[in-house]
Design a protein around this motif. Structure first.
Motif, short mmCIF file in Angstrom:
data_model
loop_
_atom_site.label_atom_id
_atom_site.label_comp_id
_atom_site.label_asym_id
_atom_site.label_seq_id
_atom_site.Cartn_x
_atom_site.Cartn_y
_atom_site.Cartn_z
N VAL A 171 -4.26 -7.20 10.41
CA VAL A 171 -4.40 -5.85 10.96
C VAL A 171 -5.44 -5.10 10.14
CG1 VAL A 171 -2.07 -5.78 11.90
CG2 VAL A 171 -2.49 -4.98 9.56
N VAL A 172 -5.87 -3.95 10.64
CA VAL A 172 -6.98 -3.22 10.01
C VAL A 172 -6.67 -2.84 8.57
CG1 VAL A 172 -8.43 -1.16 10.15
CG2 VAL A 172 -7.81 -2.38 12.24
N GLN A 173 -5.43 -2.40 8.29
CA GLN A 173 -5.13 -1.96 6.93
C GLN A 173 -5.08 -3.13 5.93
OE1 GLN A 173 -1.45 0.19 6.70
NE2 GLN A 173 -0.20 -1.63 6.44
N ASP A 174 -5.08 -4.37 6.41
CA ASP A 174 -5.20 -5.51 5.49
C ASP A 174 -6.56 -5.52 4.81
OD1 ASP A 174 -2.67 -6.38 6.12
OD2 ASP A 174 -3.34 -7.76 7.67
N THR A 175 -7.52 -4.82 5.40
CA THR A 175 -8.87 -4.72 4.83
C THR A 175 -9.17 -3.30 4.35
OG1 THR A 175 -9.70 -6.50 6.23
CG2 THR A 175 -11.33 -5.01 5.27
N VAL A 176 -8.86 -2.32 5.20
CA VAL A 176 -9.21 -0.93 4.90
C VAL A 176 -7.98 -0.21 4.34
CG1 VAL A 176 -10.23 1.20 5.77
CG2 VAL A 176 -10.83 -1.00 6.81
N SER A 177 -7.77 -0.31 3.03
CA SER A 177 -6.69 0.37 2.34
C SER A 177 -6.87 0.20 0.85
CB SER A 177 -5.32 -0.17 2.77
OG SER A 177 -5.17 -1.52 2.34
N LEU A 178 -6.23 1.05 0.07
CA LEU A 178 -6.29 0.90 -1.38
C LEU A 178 -5.57 -0.37 -1.83
CD1 LEU A 178 -5.72 4.56 -2.62
CD2 LEU A 178 -7.87 3.34 -2.28
N SER A 179 -4.56 -0.79 -1.08
CA SER A 179 -3.88 -2.04 -1.41
C SER A 179 -4.84 -3.22 -1.28
CB SER A 179 -2.67 -2.24 -0.48
OG SER A 179 -1.69 -1.26 -0.70
N ALA A 180 -5.68 -3.18 -0.24
CA ALA A 180 -6.65 -4.25 -0.05
C ALA A 180 -7.68 -4.27 -1.17
CB ALA A 180 -7.34 -4.09 1.31
N ILE A 181 -8.13 -3.08 -1.58
CA ILE A 181 -9.07 -3.00 -2.70
C ILE A 181 -8.43 -3.58 -3.96
CG2 ILE A 181 -10.34 -1.44 -4.22
CD1 ILE A 181 -10.62 0.47 -1.87
N GLU A 182 -7.19 -3.18 -4.23
CA GLU A 182 -6.50 -3.66 -5.43
C GLU A 182 -6.35 -5.18 -5.41
OE1 GLU A 182 -2.40 -2.76 -7.94
OE2 GLU A 182 -2.59 -2.08 -5.87
N GLU A 183 -6.01 -5.73 -4.25
CA GLU A 183 -5.83 -7.17 -4.14
C GLU A 183 -7.14 -7.90 -4.39
OE1 GLU A 183 -3.48 -10.64 -3.45
OE2 GLU A 183 -3.08 -8.57 -4.01
N ARG A 184 -8.22 -7.36 -3.87
CA ARG A 184 -9.51 -8.01 -4.06
C ARG A 184 -9.95 -7.94 -5.52
NH1 ARG A 184 -13.87 -8.63 0.51
NH2 ARG A 184 -15.35 -9.91 -0.59
N LEU A 185 -9.67 -6.83 -6.18
CA LEU A 185 -10.00 -6.71 -7.60
C LEU A 185 -9.19 -7.68 -8.45
CD1 LEU A 185 -10.32 -2.83 -7.90
CD2 LEU A 185 -12.17 -4.50 -8.18
N LEU A 186 -7.92 -7.87 -8.08
CA LEU A 186 -7.09 -8.83 -8.81
C LEU A 186 -7.67 -10.24 -8.69
CD1 LEU A 186 -3.48 -7.60 -7.99
CD2 LEU A 186 -4.60 -7.56 -10.22
N GLN A 187 -8.16 -10.56 -7.50
CA GLN A 187 -8.78 -11.88 -7.30
C GLN A 187 -10.03 -12.04 -8.17
OE1 GLN A 187 -9.48 -12.26 -3.09
NE2 GLN A 187 -7.31 -12.06 -2.57
N ALA A 188 -10.67 -10.91 -8.49
CA ALA A 188 -11.87 -10.95 -9.34
C ALA A 188 -11.53 -10.78 -10.82
CB ALA A 188 -12.83 -9.86 -8.91
N GLY A 189 -10.23 -10.71 -11.13
CA GLY A 189 -9.82 -10.60 -12.53
C GLY A 189 -9.78 -9.19 -13.07
N ARG A 190 -9.73 -8.17 -12.21
CA ARG A 190 -9.67 -6.78 -12.65
C ARG A 190 -8.42 -6.12 -12.09
NH1 ARG A 190 -13.02 -8.30 -15.59
NH2 ARG A 190 -15.02 -7.33 -16.16
N ARG A 191 -7.67 -5.46 -12.96
CA ARG A 191 -6.46 -4.76 -12.55
C ARG A 191 -6.80 -3.29 -12.31
NH1 ARG A 191 -0.86 -5.07 -12.92
NH2 ARG A 191 0.18 -3.07 -13.23
N LEU A 192 -6.33 -2.74 -11.21
CA LEU A 192 -6.56 -1.34 -10.88
C LEU A 192 -5.34 -0.53 -11.32
CD1 LEU A 192 -8.44 0.74 -9.51
CD2 LEU A 192 -7.21 0.31 -7.37
N ASP A 193 -5.45 0.11 -12.48
CA ASP A 193 -4.33 0.89 -13.01
C ASP A 193 -4.33 2.32 -12.49
OD1 ASP A 193 -3.23 -1.18 -14.63
OD2 ASP A 193 -4.85 -0.87 -16.08
N ALA A 194 -5.49 2.86 -12.16
CA ALA A 194 -5.61 4.23 -11.65
C ALA A 194 -6.84 4.32 -10.77
CB ALA A 194 -5.71 5.23 -12.80
N LEU A 195 -6.84 5.27 -9.83
CA LEU A 195 -7.98 5.41 -8.92
C LEU A 195 -9.27 5.69 -9.67
CD1 LEU A 195 -6.59 7.46 -5.92
CD2 LEU A 195 -7.20 5.06 -5.97
N GLU A 196 -9.17 6.41 -10.80
CA GLU A 196 -10.38 6.73 -11.56
C GLU A 196 -11.09 5.46 -12.03
OE1 GLU A 196 -7.52 8.19 -11.83
OE2 GLU A 196 -7.93 10.30 -11.39
#
Length: 325
Positions: free
Chosen positions: A277-302
């Motif tokens: 579904v669209v939110q699987d790509t367009v959402s902060l959860s999707a951004i966080e998941e992609r960053l985890l795959q790249a080895g970066r943890r998103l602790d805060a939006l900043e």
């Protein structure tokens, strides 16, 4: 990056703005309509910033005596303030009226899968104080504890008189505990059984109005000056999930099944994974998941603004293409 959205309107003439307000703020001279007219006049004063009784009569279509009676009641209730006389015209100078920001207050509470936010607003619609906790998948007991810890400081920081708090506006995603999101813990589905007014009644002793978060955001925009100048728009809310809200001619349109803005659960035919579904790509959860795959943890939006080449590259790829699954 803050959890707030602002739209800056281009400068406009007072005359053009007054015409738009007149169209959207029509009162009625029918009997038993005093409460409605009072709301219309109060809204007209708030949106104008500063006005007079003559201008209010022109905007609302109400008679001069009706406007005089309503503004007198609003003054007695402490909801409006007098700013002196407006000089420069013929005859007796008109009395300038404005909203009294301290006349009433409201508390906003946003419960989402990645944060809890509390705000205190005054009658002019200005945010007087704000508290945000970045918390992943907070359970009902967590939300209760956070609100209990923060409410007194929030009111004190905003100079809020508890006796003038009218109520709580609570915004949360529909099906808060049921929607599938990455890393959702066991037990989060308990939100499906929670009644928010009952949960919060011991800590927030005011009426609680609960609505979908995207709908609440769209309604807030529609009630502001921007909503009067642009009466039809679609509000897009990107959070842990994805939501939206259509406003048509100044009114929020919910649809036959109350899901008119549910853009996040629409099928994403361009995604790599079938059934996405669209939110699987367009959402902060999707951004966080992609960053985890790249080895970066998103602790805060900043952290999204950090000068980190890996994070910047990942963000650019996320914007350009759907994530591989």
């Amino acid at each position: 990056m803050k959890r707030e959205d602002r739209i800056v309107a281009s400068p406009d003439s007072a005359e053009a703005r007054g015409k738009r307000l007149a169209i959207s703020l029509s009162g009625t001279n029918l009997a038993r309509a005093s409460d409605y007219n009072q709301r219309i006049v109060l809204q007209a004063i708030r949106l104008s910033g500063e006005t007079t009784r003559i201008e209010l009569a022109r905007q609302t279509g109400l008679t001069a005596p009706t406007i005089a009676n309503i503004t007198s009641r609003l003054d007695e209730m402490g909801l409006i303030a007098h700013l002196g006389r407006k000089h420069g015209g013929r005859g007796q100078p008109a009395l300038r009226l404005a909203i009294n920001p301290d006349g009433a207050f409201a508390i906003g509470l946003n419960v989402d899968r990645d944060h809890i936010t509390l705000v205190a607003l005054d009658l002019a619609g200005e945010v007087r104080s704000r508290v945000t906790r970045e918390v992943r998948f907070a359970l009902p007991s967590d939300v209760l504890a956070i609100v209990a810890e923060e409410i007194d400081g929030l009111l004190a920081a905003g100079g809020v008189d508890r006796e003038r708090v009218l109520g709580i506006g609570l915004a949360r995603p529909d099906d808060l505990g049921g929607i599938a999101l990455p890393h959702k813990p066991e037990g989060y589905g308990s939100w499906s059984e929670v009644d928010f007014p009952s949960l919060l009644k011991e800590i927030l002793p005011w009426p609680v109005h609960v609505d979908n978060d995207a709908a609440a955001a769209a309604l807030g925009e529609a009630q502001g000056v921007i909503g009067q100048e642009r009466p039809s728009f679609f509000y897009l809310l990107i959070s842990a999930g994805l939501g939206g809200g259509p406003v048509i001619d100044g009114s929020y349109y919910r649809g036959a099944r109350m899901r008119s803005g549910e853009i996040g659960l629409m099928p994403d035919v361009g995604a790599a994974e079938p059934g996405a579904v669209v939110q699987d790509t367009v959402s902060l959860s999707a951004i966080e998941e992609r960053l985890l795959q790249a080895g970066r943890r998103l602790d805060a939006l900043e952290d999204l603004l950090a000068l980190d080449p890996v994070m910047a590259t990942t963000m650019d790829q996320w914007i350009a293409t759907p994530p591989a699954r």
